[in-house]
Scaffold this active site. Structure first.
Site, PDB file in Angstrom:
ATOM      1  N   ASN A   8       0.872  -1.172   0.000  1.00  0.00           N
ATOM      2  CA  ASN A   8       0.000   0.000   0.000  1.00  0.00           C
ATOM      3  C   ASN A   8       0.913   1.226   0.000  1.00  0.00           C
ATOM      4  OD1 ASN A   8      -1.747   2.092   0.484  1.00  0.00           O
ATOM      5  ND2 ASN A   8      -2.351   1.419   2.543  1.00  0.00           N
ATOM      6  N   TRP A   9       1.010   1.862  -1.155  1.00  0.00           N
ATOM      7  CA  TRP A   9       1.921   3.012  -1.273  1.00  0.00           C
ATOM      8  C   TRP A   9       1.373   4.260  -0.583  1.00  0.00           C
ATOM      9  CZ3 TRP A   9       4.805   3.556  -6.625  1.00  0.00           C
ATOM     10  CH2 TRP A   9       5.611   2.420  -6.818  1.00  0.00           C
ATOM     11  N   LYS A  10       0.095   4.224  -0.205  1.00  0.00           N
ATOM     12  CA  LYS A  10      -0.539   5.408   0.398  1.00  0.00           C
ATOM     13  C   LYS A  10      -0.311   6.610  -0.541  1.00  0.00           C
ATOM     14  CE  LYS A  10      -0.109   3.202   4.843  1.00  0.00           C
ATOM     15  NZ  LYS A  10      -0.046   3.306   6.301  1.00  0.00           N
ATOM     16  N   HIS A  94      -9.529   1.409   4.971  1.00  0.00           N
ATOM     17  CA  HIS A  94      -8.241   1.577   5.669  1.00  0.00           C
ATOM     18  C   HIS A  94      -8.441   2.544   6.835  1.00  0.00           C
ATOM     19  CE1 HIS A  94      -4.104   2.631   6.533  1.00  0.00           C
ATOM     20  NE2 HIS A  94      -3.754   1.525   5.890  1.00  0.00           N
ATOM     21  N   GLU A  96      -6.756   4.917   7.829  1.00  0.00           N
ATOM     22  CA  GLU A  96      -6.503   6.318   7.481  1.00  0.00           C
ATOM     23  C   GLU A  96      -7.718   6.935   6.786  1.00  0.00           C
ATOM     24  OE1 GLU A  96      -2.742   5.584   5.563  1.00  0.00           O
ATOM     25  OE2 GLU A  96      -1.914   5.056   7.519  1.00  0.00           O
ATOM     26  N   GLU A 161      -5.317  -4.654  10.627  1.00  0.00           N
ATOM     27  CA  GLU A 161      -4.270  -3.645  10.826  1.00  0.00           C
ATOM     28  C   GLU A 161      -4.555  -2.886  12.123  1.00  0.00           C
ATOM     29  OE1 GLU A 161      -2.281  -2.583   6.814  1.00  0.00           O
ATOM     30  OE2 GLU A 161      -3.912  -1.183   7.154  1.00  0.00           O
ATOM     31  N   GLY A 167       2.790   2.361  10.829  1.00  0.00           N
ATOM     32  CA  GLY A 167       3.800   3.414  10.705  1.00  0.00           C
ATOM     33  C   GLY A 167       4.539   3.724  11.981  1.00  0.00           C
ATOM     34  N   SER A 207       3.520  -2.024  10.305  1.00  0.00           N
ATOM     35  CA  SER A 207       4.968  -2.102  10.553  1.00  0.00           C
ATOM     36  C   SER A 207       5.580  -3.443  10.150  1.00  0.00           C
ATOM     37  CB  SER A 207       5.283  -1.783  12.019  1.00  0.00           C
ATOM     38  OG  SER A 207       4.944  -0.438  12.302  1.00  0.00           O
ATOM     39  N   GLY A 228       2.913  -1.108   4.257  1.00  0.00           N
ATOM     40  CA  GLY A 228       2.943   0.310   3.926  1.00  0.00           C
ATOM     41  C   GLY A 228       4.347   0.750   3.568  1.00  0.00           C
ATOM     42  N   GLY A 229       5.018   1.391   4.517  1.00  0.00           N
ATOM     43  CA  GLY A 229       6.322   2.009   4.277  1.00  0.00           C
ATOM     44  C   GLY A 229       7.331   1.124   3.558  1.00  0.00           C
TER      45      GLY A 229
HETATM   46  P1  13P Z   1       3.151   0.499   7.597  1.00  0.00           P
HETATM   47  O1  13P Z   1       3.635  -0.808   7.008  1.00  0.00           O
HETATM   48  O2  13P Z   1       3.879   1.684   7.069  1.00  0.00           O
HETATM   49  O3  13P Z   1       3.073   0.417   9.085  1.00  0.00           O
HETATM   50  O4  13P Z   1       1.636   0.692   7.070  1.00  0.00           O
HETATM   51  C1  13P Z   1       0.742  -0.358   7.203  1.00  0.00           C
HETATM   52  C2  13P Z   1      -0.482  -0.038   6.449  1.00  0.00           C
HETATM   53  O5  13P Z   1      -1.249   0.835   6.830  1.00  0.00           O
HETATM   54  C3  13P Z   1      -0.744  -0.780   5.208  1.00  0.00           C
HETATM   55  O6  13P Z   1      -2.034  -0.553   4.737  1.00  0.00           O
END
Ligand code: 13P
Length: 253
Positions: A8-10, A94, A96, A161, A167, A207, A228-229
């Site tokens: 997930n590149w956000k 999600h 977010e 999640e 993050g 994470s 994510g990251g």
């Molecule tokens: P991180 O891997 O950056 O913690 O993000 C997880 C996430 O929200 C994937 O959708």
């Protein structure tokens, strides 16, 4: 089931990053017995699809969609549009989006319906906040999100999640992940029957890094990860995909 590794590149990424990842993932994907998917921001889906080419095993997804197929909804994107530009998946609900855009379970359920209408596989995200876990309410919160966000005809993927792990570099213990995934499977089985529930991939997200991926992916009832990251660095994303294979041979945790 083959492990499903989703990036997930956000709100990150550029055309240059797309080119780099398309080349790296294509080179690695056919030798990896895992399903790989990337969910970049909307404007990058079409160029990503073009770079991957039609035969690529790498799947693409959106990070959201609107419940309706078209109309006066400035700034929104329909599931059909994602499909047309090369997506076969869409992340929905999600944390977010739930937090930044006030998305309710009912809205997410409507979006899941839109994904089905357009032929996209929904990845529905659930997860408790830290205070909710500390209050012993994690299962109650996640159970409520599942009940409210999934339509009766649900077919797709669930991603657990925990909000406090996203993050932050913090992850739940293996036992806490296993317990929540067992709860997810049991709750899905109670609603959809054991056979349908057993076919729903359960991803863990929050994470996930190359350093903890084997540990997480060998956990019972974890069918893959939502990253994510670390998914923004192709070497790290591919290291996580390889960890899914190593986890198959690791003693179960
Ligand atoms: P991180 O891997 O950056 O913690 O993000 C997880 C996430 O929200 C994937 O959708």
């Amino acid at each position: 089931m083959r492990p499903l590794i989703v990036g997930n590149w956000k709100m990150n990424g550029t055309l240059a990053l797309v080119a780099e990842h398309a080349a790296a993932l294509t080179a690695a994907a056919s030798a990896l017995a895992v399903d790989l998917a990337v969910c970049p921001p909307f404007p990058l889906i079409a160029p990503f699809a073009a770079q991957l080419g039609r035969e690529s095993p790498v799947r693409l997804g959106g990070q959201d969609c609107h419940p309706e197929a078209q109309g006066a909804h400035t700034g929104d994107v329909a599931a059909e549009m994602l499909r047309e530009v090369g997506a076969s998946l869409v992340i929905l609900g999600h944390s977010e989006r739930r937090q930044d855009h006030g998305e309710s379970d009912a809205l997410i359920r409507a979006k899941v319906g839109a994904a089905r209408r357009a032929g996209l596989t929904p990845i529905v995200c659930v997860g408790e906040k830290e205070a909710e876990r500390e209050a012993g309410r994690a299962e109650e919160v996640v159970g409520g999100q599942l009940a409210g966000s999934l339509p009766d005809d649900f077919a797709g993927v669930i991603a657990y999640e925990p909000v406090w792990a996203i993050g932050t570099g913090r992850t739940p213990t293996g036992e806490d992940i296993a317990a929540m995934h067992r709860f997810l499977r049991k709750t899905l089985a109670a609603r959809f029957g054991a056979a349908r529930a057993g076919a729903i991939p359960l991803l863990y997200g929050g994470s996930v890094k190359p350093a903890n991926a084997v540990e997480i992916l060998k956990t019972a009832e974890v069918d893959g990860v939502l990253v994510g990251g670390a998914s923004l660095v192709s070497d790290d994303f591919l290291a996580i995909a390889r960890a899914a294979l190593l986890a198959r041979f690791a003693p179960s945790g």
